[in-house]
Design an enzyme around this catalytic site. Structure first.
Site, PDB file in Angstrom:
ATOM      1  N   ILE A  59       0.910  -1.152   0.000  1.00 15.03           N
ATOM      2  CA  ILE A  59       0.000   0.000   0.000  1.00 15.03           C
ATOM      3  C   ILE A  59       0.946   1.198   0.000  1.00 15.03           C
ATOM      4  O   ILE A  59       1.576   1.496   1.003  1.00 15.03           O
ATOM      5  CB  ILE A  59      -0.919   0.019   1.227  1.00 15.03           C
ATOM      6  CG1 ILE A  59      -1.789  -1.238   1.267  1.00 15.03           C
ATOM      7  CG2 ILE A  59      -1.784   1.281   1.219  1.00 15.03           C
ATOM      8  CD1 ILE A  59      -2.603  -1.386   2.543  1.00 15.03           C
ATOM      9  N   PRO A  60       1.103   1.861  -1.138  1.00  9.80           N
ATOM     10  CA  PRO A  60       2.201   2.815  -1.313  1.00  9.80           C
ATOM     11  C   PRO A  60       2.027   4.170  -0.628  1.00  9.80           C
ATOM     12  O   PRO A  60       1.930   5.220  -1.271  1.00  9.80           O
ATOM     13  CB  PRO A  60       2.284   2.954  -2.829  1.00  9.80           C
ATOM     14  CG  PRO A  60       0.883   2.738  -3.291  1.00  9.80           C
ATOM     15  CD  PRO A  60       0.312   1.706  -2.356  1.00  9.80           C
ATOM     16  N   CYS A  61       2.014   4.165   0.696  1.00 12.35           N
ATOM     17  CA  CYS A  61       1.889   5.429   1.433  1.00 12.35           C
ATOM     18  C   CYS A  61       3.128   6.303   1.243  1.00 12.35           C
ATOM     19  O   CYS A  61       3.074   7.512   1.490  1.00 12.35           O
ATOM     20  CB  CYS A  61       1.628   5.174   2.914  1.00 12.35           C
ATOM     21  SG  CYS A  61       2.886   4.213   3.736  1.00 12.35           S
ATOM     22  N   HIS A  62       4.217   5.715   0.760  1.00 15.46           N
ATOM     23  CA  HIS A  62       5.425   6.523   0.501  1.00 15.46           C
ATOM     24  C   HIS A  62       5.209   7.512  -0.641  1.00 15.46           C
ATOM     25  O   HIS A  62       5.977   8.449  -0.795  1.00 15.46           O
ATOM     26  CB  HIS A  62       6.632   5.615   0.214  1.00 15.46           C
ATOM     27  CG  HIS A  62       6.516   4.815  -1.042  1.00 15.46           C
ATOM     28  ND1 HIS A  62       5.795   3.636  -1.115  1.00 15.46           N
ATOM     29  CD2 HIS A  62       7.018   5.026  -2.278  1.00 15.46           C
ATOM     30  CE1 HIS A  62       5.862   3.160  -2.343  1.00 15.46           C
ATOM     31  NE2 HIS A  62       6.601   3.987  -3.076  1.00 15.46           N
ATOM     32  N   ARG A  63       4.139   7.367  -1.414  1.00  8.88           N
ATOM     33  CA  ARG A  63       3.853   8.284  -2.523  1.00  8.88           C
ATOM     34  C   ARG A  63       3.087   9.521  -2.089  1.00  8.88           C
ATOM     35  O   ARG A  63       2.762  10.377  -2.911  1.00  8.88           O
ATOM     36  CB  ARG A  63       3.099   7.538  -3.627  1.00  8.88           C
ATOM     37  CG  ARG A  63       3.943   6.429  -4.241  1.00  8.88           C
ATOM     38  CD  ARG A  63       3.247   5.678  -5.350  1.00  8.88           C
ATOM     39  NE  ARG A  63       4.117   4.599  -5.796  1.00  8.88           N
ATOM     40  CZ  ARG A  63       3.691   3.423  -6.229  1.00  8.88           C
ATOM     41  NH1 ARG A  63       2.401   3.177  -6.312  1.00  8.88           N
ATOM     42  NH2 ARG A  63       4.557   2.499  -6.600  1.00  8.88           N
TER      43      ARG A  63
END
Length: 193
Positions: free
Chosen positions: A158-162
């Site tokens: 779940i790409p919360c780094h984006r």
């Protein structure tokens, strides 16, 4: 810098289902070494429920145990090894087709709405917390969206780094801020090519 403003329809995720069977109480995990530090990948029979990044194996195991109290944790499990290999490869060289089967049942309904929206952000793109709040139809819930990102146990899956600040700068990342910067730069290069 260009922030992503992709228009998508986000449907509210249904409430978490109760555990279906005794085997669903088991969480299998493996720990490995990546260029970003130690990585723990855990999965249920449904899919990956945690990708945790940290400095030590013990720290990661404690984090997993705190996130899933009452569950049976099975370490060094071959059932999670393939997922661990994919995560380590992604950290080394991000790519657009990174997909993991996910088990997001541990989040609240609001968190899962945020996480569902994050899954629509393509590799190489970025979105602000306020734009993400608007995307899920909650424009006044910027802090709650940031909290949902911080509660995400499935780093990279779940790409919360984006998610970045409104001015495009990188803000805190619960694992390692430098890893977030590195991933964003590598993903940007992948998206350009």
């Amino acid at each position: 810098m260009q922030l992503t403003n992709i228009k998508t329809s986000i449907n509210s995720t249904l409430p978490a289902k109760p555990l279906a069977s005794k085997s669903d109480h088991h969480i299998f995990f493996s720990v490995g070494e990546s260029s970003g530090g130690k990585v723990l990948v855990a999965r249920t029979v449904v899919g990956v429920c945690a990708v945790l990044i940290g400095a030590s194996r013990r720290e990661l195991e404690n984090d997993l145990e705190a996130r899933f109290p009452g569950r049976t944790l099975v370490g060094d499990a071959s059932k999670a090894q393939n997922d661990l290999d994919k995560v380590i490869q992604f950290i080394a060289a991000p790519h657009e087709d990174f997909k993991l089967p996910l088990d997001m049942r541990h989040g609240t309904a609001f968190q899962r709405r945020v996480w569902d929206a994050l899954l629509t952000i393509p590799c190489g793109a970025r979105i602000s917390y306020s734009a993400l709040a608007r995307r899920i139809g909650e424009p006044n819930a910027v802090r709650a969206v940031a909290s949902a990102c911080a509660a995400n146990a499935i780093a990279l899956g779940i790409p919360c780094h984006r998610v970045v600040r409104s001015d495009g700068t990188v803000s805190g990342y619960r694992w390692v801020a430098e890893l977030k910067r590195s991933l964003l730069e590598q993903e940007k290069a992948v998206a350009v090519n």
